[in-house]
Scaffold this motif. Structure first.
Motif, PDB file in Angstrom:
ATOM      1  N   LYS A 116       0.883  -1.004   0.411  1.00 56.80           N
ATOM      2  CA  LYS A 116       0.577   0.648   0.114  1.00 56.80           C
ATOM      3  C   LYS A 116       0.959   1.247   0.323  1.00 56.80           C
ATOM      4  O   LYS A 116       1.697   1.168   1.015  1.00 56.80           O
ATOM      5  N   PRO A 117       0.578   2.652  -0.416  1.00 56.33           N
ATOM      6  CA  PRO A 117       1.157   3.662  -0.698  1.00 56.33           C
ATOM      7  C   PRO A 117       1.329   4.126   0.575  1.00 56.33           C
ATOM      8  O   PRO A 117       0.485   4.330   0.921  1.00 56.33           O
ATOM      9  N   THR A 118       2.396   5.001   0.985  1.00 59.90           N
ATOM     10  CA  THR A 118       2.377   5.742   2.027  1.00 59.90           C
ATOM     11  C   THR A 118       1.627   6.790   2.632  1.00 59.90           C
ATOM     12  O   THR A 118       1.497   7.364   1.556  1.00 59.90           O
ATOM     13  N   PRO A 119       0.591   5.869   3.349  1.00 55.85           N
ATOM     14  CA  PRO A 119      -0.958   8.084   3.037  1.00 55.85           C
ATOM     15  C   PRO A 119       0.580   9.317   3.588  1.00 55.85           C
ATOM     16  O   PRO A 119       1.208   9.367   2.962  1.00 55.85           O
ATOM     17  N   LYS A 120      -0.019  10.102   2.966  1.00 53.84           N
ATOM     18  CA  LYS A 120       0.965  11.738   2.512  1.00 53.84           C
ATOM     19  C   LYS A 120       0.102  12.280   3.329  1.00 53.84           C
ATOM     20  O   LYS A 120      -1.495  12.143   3.170  1.00 53.84           O
ATOM     21  N   LYS A 121       0.844  13.891   3.924  1.00 52.37           N
ATOM     22  CA  LYS A 121       0.262  14.477   4.758  1.00 52.37           C
ATOM     23  C   LYS A 121      -0.662  14.769   3.764  1.00 52.37           C
ATOM     24  O   LYS A 121      -0.685  15.732   2.828  1.00 52.37           O
ATOM     25  N   GLN A 122      -1.996  15.659   4.311  1.00 50.37           N
ATOM     26  CA  GLN A 122      -2.864  16.277   4.160  1.00 50.37           C
ATOM     27  C   GLN A 122      -4.484  16.606   4.644  1.00 50.37           C
ATOM     28  O   GLN A 122      -4.546  15.969   5.958  1.00 50.37           O
ATOM     29  N   CYS A 123      -4.678  17.853   4.409  1.00 52.12           N
ATOM     30  CA  CYS A 123      -5.749  18.190   5.427  1.00 52.12           C
ATOM     31  C   CYS A 123      -7.105  18.720   4.470  1.00 52.12           C
ATOM     32  O   CYS A 123      -7.163  19.405   2.995  1.00 52.12           O
ATOM     33  N   ARG A 124      -7.958  18.385   3.940  1.00 50.33           N
ATOM     34  CA  ARG A 124      -8.951  18.563   3.285  1.00 50.33           C
ATOM     35  C   ARG A 124     -11.001  19.342   3.895  1.00 50.33           C
ATOM     36  O   ARG A 124     -11.017  18.404   5.424  1.00 50.33           O
ATOM     37  N   PHE A 125     -11.334  19.672   3.079  1.00 47.65           N
ATOM     38  CA  PHE A 125     -12.575  20.318   4.121  1.00 47.65           C
ATOM     39  C   PHE A 125     -13.358  19.823   2.935  1.00 47.65           C
ATOM     40  O   PHE A 125     -13.575  20.195   1.211  1.00 47.65           O
ATOM     41  N   SER A 136     -10.796  16.771   7.233  1.00 47.09           N
ATOM     42  CA  SER A 136      -9.816  15.098   7.189  1.00 47.09           C
ATOM     43  C   SER A 136      -8.842  15.968   7.377  1.00 47.09           C
ATOM     44  O   SER A 136      -8.200  16.446   6.375  1.00 47.09           O
ATOM     45  N   LEU A 137      -7.932  15.295   8.042  1.00 45.35           N
ATOM     46  CA  LEU A 137      -6.706  15.001   8.099  1.00 45.35           C
ATOM     47  C   LEU A 137      -6.012  14.007   8.380  1.00 45.35           C
ATOM     48  O   LEU A 137      -6.244  13.231   9.441  1.00 45.35           O
ATOM     49  N   THR A 138      -4.931  14.042   7.255  1.00 43.86           N
ATOM     50  CA  THR A 138      -4.320  13.132   7.890  1.00 43.86           C
ATOM     51  C   THR A 138      -2.774  13.351   8.005  1.00 43.86           C
ATOM     52  O   THR A 138      -2.542  13.782   7.490  1.00 43.86           O
ATOM     53  N   ARG A 142       1.915   9.404  15.517  1.00 42.84           N
ATOM     54  CA  ARG A 142       2.317   9.877  17.052  1.00 42.84           C
ATOM     55  C   ARG A 142       1.452  11.311  16.748  1.00 42.84           C
ATOM     56  O   ARG A 142       0.789  11.728  18.408  1.00 42.84           O
ATOM     57  N   ASP A 143       1.636  12.523  16.498  1.00 46.28           N
ATOM     58  CA  ASP A 143       0.808  13.766  16.248  1.00 46.28           C
ATOM     59  C   ASP A 143      -1.046  13.778  17.060  1.00 46.28           C
ATOM     60  O   ASP A 143      -1.318  13.928  17.852  1.00 46.28           O
ATOM     61  N   ILE A 144      -1.068  12.529  15.580  1.00 49.79           N
ATOM     62  CA  ILE A 144      -2.799  12.230  16.254  1.00 49.79           C
ATOM     63  C   ILE A 144      -3.668  11.789  17.394  1.00 49.79           C
ATOM     64  O   ILE A 144      -4.135  11.563  17.766  1.00 49.79           O
ATOM     65  N   ALA A 145      -2.127  10.385  17.640  1.00 46.31           N
ATOM     66  CA  ALA A 145      -2.107   9.686  19.161  1.00 46.31           C
ATOM     67  C   ALA A 145      -2.772  10.745  19.986  1.00 46.31           C
ATOM     68  O   ALA A 145      -3.439  10.772  20.424  1.00 46.31           O
ATOM     69  N   ASP A 146      -1.566  11.776  19.861  1.00 46.27           N
ATOM     70  CA  ASP A 146      -2.099  12.905  20.881  1.00 46.27           C
ATOM     71  C   ASP A 146      -3.185  13.602  21.683  1.00 46.27           C
ATOM     72  O   ASP A 146      -3.874  14.016  22.222  1.00 46.27           O
ATOM     73  N   LEU A 147      -3.297  14.069  20.054  1.00 40.36           N
ATOM     74  CA  LEU A 147      -4.817  14.836  19.968  1.00 40.36           C
ATOM     75  C   LEU A 147      -5.704  14.091  20.195  1.00 40.36           C
ATOM     76  O   LEU A 147      -6.650  14.253  20.836  1.00 40.36           O
TER      77      LEU A 147
END
Length: 352
Positions: A116-125, A136-138, A142-147
């Motif tokens: 599977k391709p590695t997901p890229k950082k992105q923010c979509r509305f 939607s935030l990718t 670690r940062d998402i787990a903290d949030l």
């Protein structure tokens, strides 16, 4: 094969069609370009040069009677397998399968293992729906787990979590220090002024205003916001559209962009959610073809649709933007005019 015989064979096409396939032949001119690419790929595999000649012959024999769309499905999914010998092994295994397109697709997914391709950082509305939007935030796990950990610490665990975490996240974003500021729409009054008069008389809840960020607000919300001291007034002709914009200071480029956004509060392509505030200013008649930077030639388009618009009207590929009675409309490649779903100034003022 004649052209008529070819079209008749399409509904039940199998590998026999590939034997004489030539994408450049006139008999195949009616094919969709995407179908041509699929058939070209399959023809190369089953009839092209290869060092796996015995396996190729076995593959043609096994593929006899299998619908061509299933053969193309196999080739599309095998393209992710790097080793040629492994592709032939899997191809022969999958060609023995008999079942529906959906069942074959599932069989391929169960048989072919691809990274599977590695997901890229992105923010979509998303676009607005019933006054709500989604984001939607990718990002780094670690940062998402903290949030998530923080949001769960701010809710009542005995109640459903999703809505509580949404409220907690917005409270964090709206923090008093360093929080996300409210987007401040610029107050614009359209002339004539019946809706403004209704707002001033106390009927603001019944008035819906369209903003250039693609959202809406009631007249009462309009009055409740603090917009600053500057008031803008725009005049519109019922046939020609925007006439002028009067301000305490004169900035021609700002004036033109503002009026263009009032004519079309969102990108006018069907289904596009981008508000005019986040669009580029498009010349309906392209600059290179003599189009001028005048109000009757300017429309806000998002970056993608500005790039795909058919600027050359004699080259029909993706459709193009035109202006009809002062209002931007999208004209499909087949010549059908599709008006914008979000009403602009002309519709709000004159019911155009």
């Amino acid at each position: 094969m004649t052209f008529g015989e070819f079209l008749e064979a399409l509904s039940g096409a199998d590998i026999s069609v590939l034997a004489g396939f030539d994408a450049s032949a006139p008999a195949f001119a009616a094919l969709d370009p995407a179908v041509k690419r699929k058939w070209t790929q399959a023809h190369r595999v089953y009839y092209g040069a290869t060092k796996f000649t015995r396996k190729q012959a076995d593959a043609r024999e096994l593929a006899a009677g299998m619908p061509l769309d299933q053969i193309c499905l196999i080739e599309r999914k095998l393209a992710a397998v790097g080793d040629a010998a492994e592709r032939w092994r899997l191809r022969l295994e999958l060609l023995r399968f008999r079942g529906s397109y959906k069942a074959l697709s599932q069989r391929i997914d169960d048989t072919v293992t691809t990274p599977k391709p590695t997901p890229k950082k992105q923010c979509r509305f998303s676009s607005s729906r019933a006054g709500m939007r989604s984001v939607s935030l990718t990002y780094a796990e670690r940062d998402i787990a903290d949030l998530e950990h923080l949001l769960r610490s701010l809710i009542d665990p005995s109640l459903p979590a999703a809505e509580q975490m949404a409220d907690a996240l917005v409270r964090l974003l709206r923090g008093e220090e360093g929080g996300v500021p409210h987007a401040v729409p610029r107050p614009i009054v359209l002339v004539p002024l019946p809706e403004w008069t209704r707002i001033q008389s106390g009927a603001g809840e019944e008035v819906q205003l369209v903003l250039t960020d693609g959202t809406t607000m009631s007249g009462a919300e309009f009055l409740a916001r603090e917009f600053g001291a500057e008031l803008e007034v725009a005049a519109f002709h019922p046939a020609e559209g925007a006439v002028n914009l009067y301000r305490t200071q004169r900035f021609a480029n700002d004036k033109q962009r503002t009026l263009a956004s009032m004519m079309s509060p969102t990108c006018p392509l069907p289904g596009c959610r981008h508000g005019a505030d986040h669009c580029e200013t498009h010349h309906v008649t392209a600059w290179r073809h003599g189009g001028e930077t005048n109000l009757n030639n300017l429309v806000p388009l998002c970056r993608y649709h500005n790039g795909t618009n058919d600027d050359d009207p004699w080259m029909v590929r993706r459709g193009r933007i035109c202006i009809r009675d002062g209002t931007p409309v999208w004209v499909s490649p087949n010549g059908y005019e599709v008006p914008n779903d979000t009403p602009g100034a002309m519709q709000l003022l004159f019911g155009a």
